[in-house]
Design a protein around this motif. Structure first.
Motif, PDB file in Angstrom:
ATOM      1  N   ALA A 102       0.831  -1.205   0.000  1.00 27.80           N
ATOM      2  CA  ALA A 102       0.000   0.000   0.000  1.00 27.80           C
ATOM      3  C   ALA A 102       0.865   1.254   0.000  1.00 27.80           C
ATOM      4  O   ALA A 102       0.559   2.240  -0.684  1.00 27.80           O
ATOM      5  N   LEU A 103       1.967   1.208   0.771  1.00 27.30           N
ATOM      6  CA  LEU A 103       2.857   2.369   0.830  1.00 27.30           C
ATOM      7  C   LEU A 103       3.518   2.616  -0.522  1.00 27.30           C
ATOM      8  O   LEU A 103       3.614   3.760  -0.980  1.00 27.30           O
ATOM      9  N   ASP A 104       3.961   1.543  -1.186  1.00 30.20           N
ATOM     10  CA  ASP A 104       4.576   1.691  -2.512  1.00 30.20           C
ATOM     11  C   ASP A 104       3.593   2.313  -3.499  1.00 30.20           C
ATOM     12  O   ASP A 104       3.946   3.222  -4.262  1.00 30.20           O
ATOM     13  N   ALA A 105       2.356   1.802  -3.471  1.00 28.32           N
ATOM     14  CA  ALA A 105       1.334   2.338  -4.380  1.00 28.32           C
ATOM     15  C   ALA A 105       1.030   3.792  -4.050  1.00 28.32           C
ATOM     16  O   ALA A 105       0.874   4.633  -4.946  1.00 28.32           O
ATOM     17  N   PHE A 106       0.986   4.103  -2.761  1.00 28.44           N
ATOM     18  CA  PHE A 106       0.706   5.469  -2.329  1.00 28.44           C
ATOM     19  C   PHE A 106       1.826   6.408  -2.754  1.00 28.44           C
ATOM     20  O   PHE A 106       1.578   7.512  -3.260  1.00 28.44           O
ATOM     21  N   LEU A 133      -4.510   7.425  -6.466  1.00 33.28           N
ATOM     22  CA  LEU A 133      -4.662   7.719  -5.044  1.00 33.28           C
ATOM     23  C   LEU A 133      -6.028   7.271  -4.533  1.00 33.28           C
ATOM     24  O   LEU A 133      -6.147   6.645  -3.482  1.00 33.28           O
ATOM     25  N   LEU A 134      -7.074   7.587  -5.304  1.00 36.03           N
ATOM     26  CA  LEU A 134      -8.424   7.222  -4.886  1.00 36.03           C
ATOM     27  C   LEU A 134      -8.585   5.713  -4.761  1.00 36.03           C
ATOM     28  O   LEU A 134      -9.353   5.222  -3.925  1.00 36.03           O
ATOM     29  N   ASP A 135      -7.839   4.966  -5.579  1.00 27.40           N
ATOM     30  CA  ASP A 135      -7.942   3.506  -5.562  1.00 27.40           C
ATOM     31  C   ASP A 135      -7.460   2.903  -4.248  1.00 27.40           C
ATOM     32  O   ASP A 135      -7.856   1.781  -3.905  1.00 27.40           O
ATOM     33  N   ILE A 136      -6.590   3.604  -3.528  1.00 25.47           N
ATOM     34  CA  ILE A 136      -6.032   3.024  -2.291  1.00 25.47           C
ATOM     35  C   ILE A 136      -6.513   3.758  -1.043  1.00 25.47           C
ATOM     36  O   ILE A 136      -6.117   3.409   0.070  1.00 25.47           O
ATOM     37  N   VAL A 195     -11.926  14.802   5.759  1.00 30.45           N
ATOM     38  CA  VAL A 195     -12.563  13.487   5.720  1.00 30.45           C
ATOM     39  C   VAL A 195     -13.108  13.188   4.330  1.00 30.45           C
ATOM     40  O   VAL A 195     -13.707  14.051   3.690  1.00 30.45           O
ATOM     41  N   GLY A 196     -12.872  11.949   3.856  1.00 34.38           N
ATOM     42  CA  GLY A 196     -13.425  11.518   2.569  1.00 34.38           C
ATOM     43  C   GLY A 196     -12.353  11.352   1.514  1.00 34.38           C
ATOM     44  O   GLY A 196     -11.429  12.178   1.414  1.00 34.38           O
ATOM     45  N   ALA A 197     -12.461  10.280   0.723  1.00 32.51           N
ATOM     46  CA  ALA A 197     -11.429   9.946  -0.255  1.00 32.51           C
ATOM     47  C   ALA A 197     -11.231  11.052  -1.289  1.00 32.51           C
ATOM     48  O   ALA A 197     -10.098  11.368  -1.661  1.00 32.51           O
ATOM     49  N   ASP A 198     -12.303  11.658  -1.752  1.00 33.45           N
ATOM     50  CA  ASP A 198     -12.176  12.668  -2.806  1.00 33.45           C
ATOM     51  C   ASP A 198     -11.419  13.893  -2.304  1.00 33.45           C
ATOM     52  O   ASP A 198     -10.462  14.353  -2.932  1.00 33.45           O
ATOM     53  N   LYS A 199     -11.807  14.410  -1.122  1.00 32.88           N
ATOM     54  CA  LYS A 199     -11.147  15.599  -0.566  1.00 32.88           C
ATOM     55  C   LYS A 199      -9.683  15.307  -0.224  1.00 32.88           C
ATOM     56  O   LYS A 199      -8.788  16.098  -0.528  1.00 32.88           O
ATOM     57  N   ASP A 218      -6.535  -0.412   6.907  1.00 28.78           N
ATOM     58  CA  ASP A 218      -7.521  -1.404   7.299  1.00 28.78           C
ATOM     59  C   ASP A 218      -8.033  -2.078   6.023  1.00 28.78           C
ATOM     60  O   ASP A 218      -8.448  -1.385   5.082  1.00 28.78           O
ATOM     61  N   ASN A 219      -7.975  -3.409   5.993  1.00 25.14           N
ATOM     62  CA  ASN A 219      -8.468  -4.175   4.844  1.00 25.14           C
ATOM     63  C   ASN A 219      -7.846  -3.720   3.522  1.00 25.14           C
ATOM     64  O   ASN A 219      -8.516  -3.626   2.493  1.00 25.14           O
ATOM     65  N   GLY A 220      -6.547  -3.411   3.579  1.00 20.74           N
ATOM     66  CA  GLY A 220      -5.823  -3.071   2.360  1.00 20.74           C
ATOM     67  C   GLY A 220      -5.995  -1.649   1.873  1.00 20.74           C
ATOM     68  O   GLY A 220      -5.395  -1.249   0.873  1.00 20.74           O
ATOM     69  N   LEU A 221      -6.810  -0.851   2.545  1.00 17.94           N
ATOM     70  CA  LEU A 221      -7.023   0.546   2.152  1.00 17.94           C
ATOM     71  C   LEU A 221      -6.521   1.485   3.243  1.00 17.94           C
ATOM     72  O   LEU A 221      -6.514   1.144   4.427  1.00 17.94           O
ATOM     73  N   ILE A 222      -6.109   2.680   2.833  1.00 13.51           N
ATOM     74  CA  ILE A 222      -5.629   3.680   3.782  1.00 13.51           C
ATOM     75  C   ILE A 222      -6.827   4.360   4.425  1.00 13.51           C
ATOM     76  O   ILE A 222      -7.645   4.993   3.743  1.00 13.51           O
TER      77      ILE A 222
END
Length: 301
Positions: free
Chosen positions: A182-186, A198-201, A224-228, A274-278
């Protein structure tokens, strides 16, 4: 003869303190969320320990933990007053950690940014009891001596603190491999500014917190929130990567990104997964919390 005996006692006291130093530092750090304050507590612990009659000490480890806990409790109450006037969100002081901390999943979780923020919501006594019981598995009698409570009271405090933490703690341990992936992808997404990557992770309810301490620019309130969060990161980290170097590091038992500018640490960005997502991002920019980052690793098993 007296001089020789005194020298031997001093050597014995030093050996005992050094043997348990990592444990004592970790206890103080988990209670305080500050490496600098933990080091100060250790100095105070040593001053008191060096004056103790070792012949009267039944269990040196327990005695040292008791001194450290009492000093940390005193400092924790002072820190609480200091935090009331802190500018913007407060985050724990990031701590470079050795690889073996990540291998100890329980220890890595207990010193993670996410858990330290949970511990911030406990009272000083609850925090001390939780750390000593749940992290270091001390007996109730030992904890009772450290916090000046009866064993029965300590059991009640432990139960209350355990329930409080259970309702707020990270959802479950994440393997080192999952975290690294996850860190590499981030890092790739942040350096390229690729918003979709970014939104994918990022989890839909991801939270971003920034701590500049009123000294460095940081977000004044949680985002708060993936988009923001994704848009903030795509813009901010891309600019940062242009003027400095963005490198992975082991921070608080978990991988993180460290931005260096002009040979100094500018920002530490710690991740919660958590569960593979940030699900959490913690950006520490306050220079007073980063001054120790170039020093030797302070925490390991």
């Amino acid at each position: 003869m007296k001089s020789e005996q005194h020298s031997q006692d001093a050597d014995t006291a030093t050996e005992a303190f050094v043997a348990h130093r990592n444990l004592l530092f970790t206890v103080a750090y988990e209670m305080l969320g500050s490496a600098a304050d933990a080091e100060d507590v250790l100095q105070e612990t040593w001053l008191r320990w060096s004056g103790v009659d070792l012949d009267a000490v039944r269990d040196r480890r327990a005695y040292l933990v008791r001194i450290t806990t009492r000093q940390a409790l005193s400092r924790l109450r002072t820190l609480g007053r200091r935090k009331e006037s802190y500018v913007g969100p407060w985050l724990p002081e990031p701590l470079l950690t050795a690889p073996d901390v990540a291998e100890d999943i329980e220890l890595a979780e207990s010193v993670s940014m996410a858990m330290l923020l949970v511990l911030e919501t406990l009272t000083p006594n609850e925090r001390a009891v939780f750390v000593l019981r749940e992290v270091f598995a001390l007996e109730y009698d030992e904890i009772a001596e450290a916090v000046d409570k009866s064993p029965a009271a300590v059991r009640q405090i432990a139960h209350r603190a355990r329930a409080h933490v259970a309702a707020r703690r990270p959802r479950g341990p994440v393997s080192p491999a999952e975290t690294r992936d996850a860190l590499d992808a981030f890092q790739r997404a942040a350096e390229t500014g690729d918003l979709q990557s970014l939104l994918d992770i990022l989890a839909p309810d991801v939270v971003f917190l920034g701590d500049g301490g009123g000294i460095k620019q940081a977000v004044p309130r949680p985002i708060v929130g993936a988009d923001k969060v994704g848009r903030l990161l795509a813009a901010g980290l891309g600019r940062m990567a242009e003027v400095g170097s963005l490198r992975p590091a082991q921070v608080n038992g978990h991988p993180a990104l460290v931005l260096r500018q002009d040979d100094a640490v500018d920002t530490v960005l710690a991740l919660r997964l958590d569960n593979g997502l940030i699900t959490g991002l913690y950006a520490v920019r306050n220079p007073e919390k980063l001054s120790h980052m170039g020093q030797e690793t302070a925490l390991h098993r």
